[in-house]
Design a protein around this motif. Structure first.
Motif, mmCIF file in Angstrom:
data_model
loop_
_atom_site.group_PDB
_atom_site.id
_atom_site.type_symbol
_atom_site.label_atom_id
_atom_site.label_comp_id
_atom_site.label_asym_id
_atom_site.label_seq_id
_atom_site.Cartn_x
_atom_site.Cartn_y
_atom_site.Cartn_z
ATOM 1 N N UNK A 17 27.562 55.901 44.201
ATOM 2 C CA UNK A 17 27.814 56.560 42.934
ATOM 3 C C UNK A 17 28.638 55.750 41.958
ATOM 4 N N UNK A 18 29.095 54.570 42.403
ATOM 5 C CA UNK A 18 29.937 53.723 41.553
ATOM 6 C C UNK A 18 29.067 52.887 40.614
ATOM 7 N N UNK A 19 29.668 52.310 39.564
ATOM 8 C CA UNK A 19 28.905 51.399 38.701
ATOM 9 C C UNK A 19 28.318 50.250 39.508
ATOM 10 N N UNK A 20 27.228 49.710 39.041
ATOM 11 C CA UNK A 20 26.562 48.614 39.757
ATOM 12 C C UNK A 20 27.499 47.429 39.905
ATOM 13 N N UNK A 21 27.522 46.794 41.078
ATOM 14 C CA UNK A 21 28.354 45.596 41.248
ATOM 15 C C UNK A 21 27.873 44.456 40.368
ATOM 16 N N UNK A 42 21.747 42.506 40.062
ATOM 17 C CA UNK A 42 23.213 42.582 40.139
ATOM 18 C C UNK A 42 23.877 41.217 40.065
ATOM 19 N N UNK A 43 23.082 40.153 40.090
ATOM 20 C CA UNK A 43 23.641 38.805 39.991
ATOM 21 C C UNK A 43 23.904 38.464 38.526
ATOM 22 N N UNK A 79 33.011 39.664 37.026
ATOM 23 C CA UNK A 79 32.377 39.998 38.305
ATOM 24 C C UNK A 79 33.244 40.906 39.168
ATOM 25 N N UNK A 80 32.585 41.708 39.965
ATOM 26 C CA UNK A 80 33.283 42.517 40.964
ATOM 27 C C UNK A 80 33.256 41.839 42.325
#
Length: 272
Positions: A17-21, A42-43, A79-80
């Protein structure tokens, strides 16, 4: 679920449910693996050496090389997650990046079968477990096929990765362990005078009659140095031993490329 990387750092699966990494990969073979896991969207950053798969990486920002990264450019990408490798990236740079990237995943496959844990680690962290298990099944099939072929004649091979200075690989590297699957042992220089200092993983060497006497053939890798047939012909005339040009990506890239790498080993063994 807690997941552990190559240096023991604990990671957790992302929250659906979190924002996309937002992932930056500083490892070419890992970038390819992430794309094959379905995570290309996601990259947000890659090195200039991350060239596979071409259609997917074209839209991903370049952030420098594996060792000379652009810190400011990466910071702006917000970036996460950062994915690095012990052999390919420089620790001081990674430490700098860790100051503003929350999750740093360190990889270090040393044997072909380490790929299975790598697939599962990244698959579980990024919610791609089904694709990771598909890769594991494909790897196991190719691994089993390799073990069923007649073993190649045991040889001592000098695997060259660089020229000026000439450089090779030690026996505790991924490349050496790949070649060991077909009975080929990489040549390394004997320790000098009982020196207790560990030999470098990628040692330099000089050609000599004694060295040539100890090896059965030379393998010139197409990367990181771009050895060609011209180098092969010149060296074969120089040393009088068989010299072969080999696909460096197939023998040194872990991740999803390792599946094709096992097939490539079968070809090498059959042609020996």
């Amino acid at each position: 679920m807690t997941l552990t990387d190559a240096i023991g750092n604990a990671h957790h699966a992302i929250d659906p449910g979190a924002p996309a990494p937002r992932i930056v990969s500083l490892v070419p073979s890992i970038t390819e693996l992430l794309c094959d896991l379905g995570l290309a969207a996601w990259l947000v950053g890659r090195t200039g050496f991350c060239i596979h798969p071409a259609d997917s990486v074209r839209a991903i920002a370049k952030v420098g090389g594996t060792k000379d990264v652009n810190i400011d450019k990466i910071r702006k990408l917000a970036p996460t997650h950062l994915i690095v490798n012990i052999d390919e990236n420089v620790k001081p740079t990674v430490d700098q990046l860790a100051q503003f990237i929350p999750h740093v995943i360190v990889t270090h496959p040393l044997t072909p079968r380490d790929n299975l844990a790598l697939y599962r680690l990244l698959g579980r962290i990024f919610g791609a477990t089904p694709r990771a298990e598909t890769l594991c099944s494909a790897f196991e099939q190719e691994y089993a096929a390799l073990t069923q072929i007649p073993q190649a004649v045991a040889q001592t091979v000098l695997y060259c990765i660089w020229k000026d200075p000439w450089m090779s690989v030690s026996q505790d590297t991924y490349i050496a362990n790949m070649l060991a699957l077909i009975g080929w042992r990489v040549w390394v220089a004997a320790p000098k005078g009982g020196d207790a200092v560990p030999a470098p993983r990628y040692p330099s060497f000089s050609w000599s009659d004694a060295l040539v006497h100890e090896i059965d053939q030379v393998l010139l890798s197409t990367e990181p140095y771009r050895f060609t047939d011209t180098h092969l012909d010149a060296l074969e005339r120089q040393i009088g031993k068989p010299v072969r040009l080999v696909d460096g990506e197939m023998l040194s890239w872990y991740g999803s490329r390792a599946i094709a790498g096992l097939r490539y080993l079968r070809e090498l063994a059959s042609a020996a």
